[in-house]
Design a protein around this motif. Structure first.
Motif, mmCIF file in Angstrom:
data_model
loop_
_atom_site.group_PDB
_atom_site.id
_atom_site.type_symbol
_atom_site.label_atom_id
_atom_site.label_comp_id
_atom_site.label_asym_id
_atom_site.label_seq_id
_atom_site.Cartn_x
_atom_site.Cartn_y
_atom_site.Cartn_z
ATOM 1 N N SER A 1 0.864 -1.180 0.000
ATOM 2 C CA SER A 1 0.000 0.000 0.000
ATOM 3 C C SER A 1 0.898 1.226 0.000
ATOM 4 C CB SER A 1 -0.957 0.001 1.204
ATOM 5 O OG SER A 1 -0.228 -0.066 2.418
ATOM 6 N N TYR A 2 0.298 2.392 -0.213
ATOM 7 C CA TYR A 2 1.075 3.625 -0.359
ATOM 8 C C TYR A 2 0.618 4.647 0.685
ATOM 9 C CZ TYR A 2 2.587 1.579 -4.759
ATOM 10 O OH TYR A 2 3.125 0.750 -5.706
ATOM 11 N N VAL A 3 1.585 5.341 1.289
ATOM 12 C CA VAL A 3 1.294 6.323 2.329
ATOM 13 C C VAL A 3 2.127 7.573 2.079
ATOM 14 C CG1 VAL A 3 0.701 4.608 4.093
ATOM 15 C CG2 VAL A 3 3.067 5.372 3.867
ATOM 16 N N GLU A 4 1.620 8.700 2.575
ATOM 17 C CA GLU A 4 2.397 9.933 2.634
ATOM 18 C C GLU A 4 2.917 10.072 4.067
ATOM 19 O OE1 GLU A 4 -0.016 13.158 1.366
ATOM 20 O OE2 GLU A 4 0.178 12.685 -0.768
ATOM 21 N N VAL A 5 4.228 10.128 4.212
ATOM 22 C CA VAL A 5 4.870 10.251 5.519
ATOM 23 C C VAL A 5 5.378 11.688 5.656
ATOM 24 C CG1 VAL A 5 6.665 9.388 7.057
ATOM 25 C CG2 VAL A 5 5.520 7.828 5.486
ATOM 26 N N THR A 6 5.004 12.354 6.771
ATOM 27 C CA THR A 6 5.391 13.741 7.028
ATOM 28 C C THR A 6 6.335 13.798 8.212
ATOM 29 O OG1 THR A 6 3.275 14.570 6.172
ATOM 30 C CG2 THR A 6 4.556 16.056 7.562
ATOM 31 N N ASP B 1 8.959 17.539 12.309
ATOM 32 C CA ASP B 1 9.911 18.585 12.687
ATOM 33 C C ASP B 1 10.072 19.622 11.580
ATOM 34 O OD1 ASP B 1 10.419 17.430 15.157
ATOM 35 O OD2 ASP B 1 12.034 16.177 14.385
ATOM 36 N N THR B 2 9.931 19.210 10.328
ATOM 37 C CA THR B 2 10.168 20.125 9.207
ATOM 38 C C THR B 2 8.956 20.318 8.309
ATOM 39 O OG1 THR B 2 10.969 18.327 7.777
ATOM 40 C CG2 THR B 2 12.596 19.430 9.178
ATOM 41 N N GLY B 3 7.972 19.416 8.347
ATOM 42 C CA GLY B 3 6.829 19.491 7.448
ATOM 43 C C GLY B 3 7.059 18.825 6.117
ATOM 44 N N ARG B 4 8.269 18.315 5.845
ATOM 45 C CA ARG B 4 8.548 17.665 4.568
ATOM 46 C C ARG B 4 7.754 16.366 4.465
ATOM 47 N NH1 ARG B 4 14.683 16.718 2.707
ATOM 48 N NH2 ARG B 4 14.555 19.006 2.775
ATOM 49 N N THR B 5 7.153 16.115 3.300
ATOM 50 C CA THR B 5 6.266 14.960 3.090
ATOM 51 C C THR B 5 6.697 14.210 1.844
ATOM 52 O OG1 THR B 5 4.444 16.173 4.115
ATOM 53 C CG2 THR B 5 3.869 14.220 2.831
ATOM 54 N N ALA C 1 14.176 7.574 4.563
ATOM 55 C CA ALA C 1 14.573 8.468 5.650
ATOM 56 C C ALA C 1 15.368 9.651 5.114
ATOM 57 C CB ALA C 1 15.384 7.695 6.681
ATOM 58 N N ARG C 2 16.252 9.423 4.138
ATOM 59 C CA ARG C 2 17.031 10.530 3.569
ATOM 60 C C ARG C 2 16.124 11.519 2.845
ATOM 61 N NH1 ARG C 2 20.643 6.349 2.164
ATOM 62 N NH2 ARG C 2 19.795 6.319 0.044
ATOM 63 N N GLN C 3 15.114 11.017 2.128
ATOM 64 C CA GLN C 3 14.212 11.923 1.417
ATOM 65 C C GLN C 3 13.426 12.792 2.392
ATOM 66 O OE1 GLN C 3 11.285 10.047 -1.142
ATOM 67 N NE2 GLN C 3 11.137 11.833 -2.462
ATOM 68 N N LEU C 4 13.116 12.266 3.566
ATOM 69 C CA LEU C 4 12.367 13.017 4.579
ATOM 70 C C LEU C 4 13.272 13.842 5.489
ATOM 71 C CD1 LEU C 4 9.789 10.266 5.553
ATOM 72 C CD2 LEU C 4 9.236 12.483 4.547
ATOM 73 N N GLY C 5 14.580 13.701 5.363
ATOM 74 C CA GLY C 5 15.497 14.425 6.238
ATOM 75 C C GLY C 5 15.542 13.864 7.636
ATOM 76 N N ILE C 6 15.300 12.546 7.792
ATOM 77 C CA ILE C 6 15.300 11.892 9.098
ATOM 78 C C ILE C 6 16.600 11.123 9.262
ATOM 79 C CG2 ILE C 6 14.209 10.094 10.501
ATOM 80 C CD1 ILE C 6 11.550 10.882 9.273
ATOM 81 N N LEU D 1 8.446 15.021 -4.055
ATOM 82 C CA LEU D 1 7.993 15.395 -2.721
ATOM 83 C C LEU D 1 6.636 16.082 -2.791
ATOM 84 C CD1 LEU D 1 11.286 16.771 -1.103
ATOM 85 C CD2 LEU D 1 10.064 14.697 -0.444
ATOM 86 N N ARG D 2 5.828 15.899 -1.738
ATOM 87 C CA ARG D 2 4.547 16.579 -1.627
ATOM 88 C C ARG D 2 4.743 18.004 -1.095
ATOM 89 N NH1 ARG D 2 3.824 12.285 -4.501
ATOM 90 N NH2 ARG D 2 1.773 11.326 -4.314
ATOM 91 N N MET D 3 3.637 18.769 -1.079
ATOM 92 C CA MET D 3 3.677 20.108 -0.502
ATOM 93 C C MET D 3 3.942 20.021 0.998
ATOM 94 S SD MET D 3 0.694 23.037 -0.496
ATOM 95 C CE MET D 3 0.593 22.967 -2.279
ATOM 96 N N ASP D 4 4.793 20.901 1.514
ATOM 97 C CA ASP D 4 5.099 20.891 2.942
ATOM 98 C C ASP D 4 3.845 21.187 3.767
ATOM 99 O OD1 ASP D 4 7.675 20.368 2.286
ATOM 100 O OD2 ASP D 4 8.471 22.337 2.792
#
Length: 359
Positions: A96-101, A104-108, A132-137, A168-171
């Motif tokens: 399945s597919y999810v948007e992970v935000t 701390d930064t709002g990056r999704t 994790a790298r794409q989300l800055g985690i 990336l999605r909108m912050d």
């Protein structure tokens, strides 16, 4: 001495040899030795596996095909053996597919759920190193995230199946991030009831206004006060005009030319009325008003052009009571009519839309 001949045995042996050398038999033997090719394209997302309930340290987790899954929690980062932008979930279907935000930064970012886990009750999701790298985690575990199930288009699904990153999605706006972080602080540690993944509450306008109480409010523009008495203007003699017999002639505010008729009674000059103050234009962001009515609030935006683009798409309007630009549809006289607009907004993909009173 002659030995006996067994023609029947020789015939059977020949038939066995011929059957083993047939093309069909050779193809079947070859298929056993060759590995099965992986499924590609949209077929790679099927079949969808839900699975049976399982227990972690006494807590029962029941996988569920929940389309409106929306949860906050902590994320861990898996080891280097995990490739692509993928994740592990305890309850979501595989895949399945999810948007992970990143709270701390709002990056999704868009993530493909491919495995069960993490096998720790206090963790909501396990991310691959690439995700994790794409989300800055960074770090093994403990990052605050929001996980929301979505149905992305096929081109984005294909990118994730090929171990590539989707755009990336909108912050997420700062006001909503504060609400989500508050929800995470209230529910920690993550111990949901059986069969029920955690779902954050709907974000209301009151929550956003409380978070933005320090933001300056737009000052109201005072309306000009009407004059107490009409200003008298110099009387200008007016040529007489005939008055209709059925009704008196209504005075005209301005008469530049008249036609003189013989035999008409003289008309007394009429003073020009006072100039009324110009009506103050309504604020650009205000929508139609209806007392004791209902509106459907679709979303809140920190950027005005984005809000107005969505409002034009849904046939709504934009309100700006505080820091955020609110997209609304309506107003409606009763809740039943508002419910139809709510269903329209949710079908368009805005599942966080809700009905509110206009008063």
């Amino acid at each position: 001495m002659k030995l006996p001949v067994r023609p029947a045995l020789g015939l059977i042996t020949a038939l066995v040899l011929i059957s083993n050398s047939a093309p069909g038999a050779l193809a079947r033997e070859r298929a056993k030795d060759e590995p099965a090719l992986p499924r590609t394209g949209p077929a790679a997302d099927y079949p969808v596996v839900i699975g049976d309930p399982f227990t972690i340290d006494g807590t029962v987790w029941t996988p569920l095909d929940q389309m409106n899954y929306d949860a906050v929690g902590l994320a861990s980062v898996g080891d280097a053996s995990l490739v692509g932008v993928t994740g592990a979930s305890k309850t979501l279907p595989l895949p399945s597919y999810v948007e992970v935000t990143n709270l701390d930064t709002g990056r999704t970012a868009l993530v493909r759920i491919e495995r069960r886990g993490p096998m720790v009750n206090s963790l909501l999701i396990e991310l691959s190193p690439m995700a994790a790298r794409q989300l800055g985690i960074s770090g093994a575990k403990g990052a605050a995230v929001r996980v929301r199930r979505v149905n992305p288009p096929e081109p984005e699904r294909a990118l994730l199946r090929q171990d590539k990153e989707a755009p990336l999605r909108m912050d997420t706006p700062p006001g909503l991030l504060q609400v989500l972080r508050s929800k995470l602080a209230e529910q920690s540690p993550l111990l949901p009831p059986p069969s029920t993944p955690p779902i954050p509450p709907q974000v209301t306008e009151q929550m956003i206004e409380q978070l933005d109480h320090t933001a300056p409010k737009p000052a109201a523009t005072p309306l000009p006060k009407p004059q107490s008495k009409p200003q008298a203007q110099a009387k200008t003699p007016v040529a007489p005009i005939p008055a209709p017999a059925s009704a008196p002639l209504a005075p005209s505010p301005r008469m530049e030319a008249v036609t003189v008729h013989k035999g008409a009674a003289p008309l007394a000059p009429v003073p020009a009325p006072a100039v009324k103050p110009a009506a103050q234009p309504a604020p650009k962001s205000a929508g139609p008003g209806l007392k004791n009515g209902f509106v459907v609030q679709v979303g809140a935006f920190s950027v005005e052009p984005n809000a107005r683009e969505l409002a034009a798409k849904l046939g709504g309007f934009v309100a700006h009571p505080g820091k955020f630009w609110l997209v609304r549809i309506g107003p409606f006289a009763d809740r039943a009519k508002a419910a139809a607009a709510l269903e329209k907004a949710q079908r368009a993909g805005y599942r966080d839309a809700r009905i509110q009173h206009t008063d």
